[in-house]
Design a protein around this motif. Structure first.
Motif, short mmCIF file in Angstrom:
data_model
loop_
_atom_site.label_atom_id
_atom_site.label_comp_id
_atom_site.label_asym_id
_atom_site.label_seq_id
_atom_site.Cartn_x
_atom_site.Cartn_y
_atom_site.Cartn_z
N SER A 109 0.82 -1.22 0.00
CA SER A 109 0.00 0.00 0.00
C SER A 109 0.85 1.27 0.00
O SER A 109 0.36 2.34 -0.38
N ALA A 110 2.10 1.15 0.45
CA ALA A 110 2.94 2.33 0.63
C ALA A 110 3.11 3.17 -0.63
O ALA A 110 2.98 4.41 -0.57
N PRO A 111 3.41 2.58 -1.80
CA PRO A 111 3.55 3.43 -2.99
C PRO A 111 2.26 4.17 -3.34
O PRO A 111 2.31 5.32 -3.80
N GLY A 126 5.47 9.16 7.80
CA GLY A 126 5.51 7.71 7.73
C GLY A 126 4.19 7.07 8.09
O GLY A 126 3.17 7.73 8.33
N THR A 127 4.19 5.75 8.12
CA THR A 127 3.06 4.93 8.53
C THR A 127 3.55 3.95 9.58
O THR A 127 4.63 3.36 9.42
N ILE A 128 2.78 3.77 10.65
CA ILE A 128 3.17 2.87 11.74
C ILE A 128 2.14 1.76 11.87
O ILE A 128 0.93 2.02 11.87
N TYR A 185 8.42 7.67 4.39
CA TYR A 185 8.34 8.32 3.09
C TYR A 185 9.37 9.44 3.07
O TYR A 185 9.08 10.60 3.35
N GLY A 186 10.61 9.07 2.79
CA GLY A 186 11.71 10.02 2.70
C GLY A 186 12.11 10.18 1.25
O GLY A 186 11.30 9.99 0.35
N PRO A 187 13.39 10.52 0.98
CA PRO A 187 13.84 10.58 -0.41
C PRO A 187 13.59 9.26 -1.14
O PRO A 187 13.33 9.25 -2.34
#
Length: 291
Positions: free
Chosen positions: A25-27, A110-112, A135-137
């Protein structure tokens, strides 16, 4: 909700499936941030104004995590109550967008994820796994389970590539990051902070995930302390303190609410707040000695 096909868990192991769903799901979460920077008319259970991105990411993760066989409960920082997902021995908690206030200025967030083997609210010692996405570089994910911590790069298709295994905090700490307004710090924390300022380099970005990831990478200490105006602290035990404490302790570090490990702190209600101190064990013990 996006029209994109939702990721499905390919593992019969509910914990591994939860990791997989969050990674895949992150992207999509990252890609959906740009158009969701505005505020909504709603507030979350802690009384904070919600961004459109908070609500959207929360709905996305609720739909996908509750679809996992074995997950019986779901709870989020963004909603008032626990969601009943049916039969299942595990409860999943999320902070869908930790540090979402950074969205306007385009800084890291971010997501935790926490996975408990008890009904919510549950103490940290009932965690069986935890993870966070940064969600960094680049997009990375750190997972902890059964005492092992692994860092992954999350590719654009949601697949993961391990870049560090058996992650432990470096023995020689380098960085620190302390939240809250300095005039609002208690005297005992301010004294501790002055010592640390003479020893370590300041790294603070306003998103717990980004700050903790620096500590996990370089060694050091993170704190969002008790404040004069808010003795109970700011961060939520169930969604932030416990999962991140679990990860840091699994990596050989220490966590504390100022008196005891975050994982041993008594939990009374779902959105309970707590002071949070995390990092190299010796630095956390030095802080506890002042409380």
């Amino acid at each position: 909700m996006s029209d994109a096909e939702p990721p499905t868990a390919e593992s019969d192991d509910a914990v591994a499936a939860a990791f997989e769903v969050v990674a895949r799901s992150a992207p999509q979460i990252r890609g959906g941030l740009a158009g969701r920077r505005g505020k909504t008319d709603g507030r979350n259970a802690s009384g904070e104004t919600q961004l459109a991105a908070d609500v959207w990411a929360d709905d996305l993760l609720e739909e996908r995590l509750t679809a996992i066989e074995g997950v019986g409960q779901f709870a989020s920082e963004e909603r008032d109550d626990v969601v009943d997902a049916g039969d299942g021995e595990y409860a999943a908690t999320v902070d869908p967008l930790d540090g979402s206030s950074n969205l306007q200025s385009n800084n890291s967030m971010g997501t935790i994820l926490g996975v408990y083997d008890a009904d919510l609210p549950a103490p940290g010692n009932r965690l069986v796994a935890a993870a966070y996405v940064l969600y960094g570089p680049i997009t990375t994910m750190v997972t902890a389970r059964e005492g092992e911590v692994t860092e992954y790069v999350v590719e654009n298709d949601g697949s993961r590539r391990a870049v560090r295994e058996d992650v432990t905090l470096p023995e020689d700490p380098t960085v620190y990051g302390f939240g809250g307004r300095v005039p609002d710090w208690t005297d005992r924390f301010a004294d501790y902070a002055r010592e640390i300022e003479d020893e370590l380099k300041l790294r603070y970005g306003g998103a717990m995930i980004g700050d903790v990831n620096q500590v996990l990478t370089y060694g050091g200490v993170f704190a969002y302390p008790e404040l004069q105006s808010r003795p109970e602290g700011k961060l939520r035990l169930q969604f932030e303190g416990n999962p991140i404490g679990y990860i840091v302790e699994s990596a050989g570090g220490g966590s504390s609410d100022g008196e005891t490990s975050l994982l041993d702190a008594e939990v009374e209600e779902l959105h309970q707040r707590t002071p949070v101190y995390l990092g190299n064990e010796a630095l956390v013990e030095r802080l506890e000695a002042r409380f």
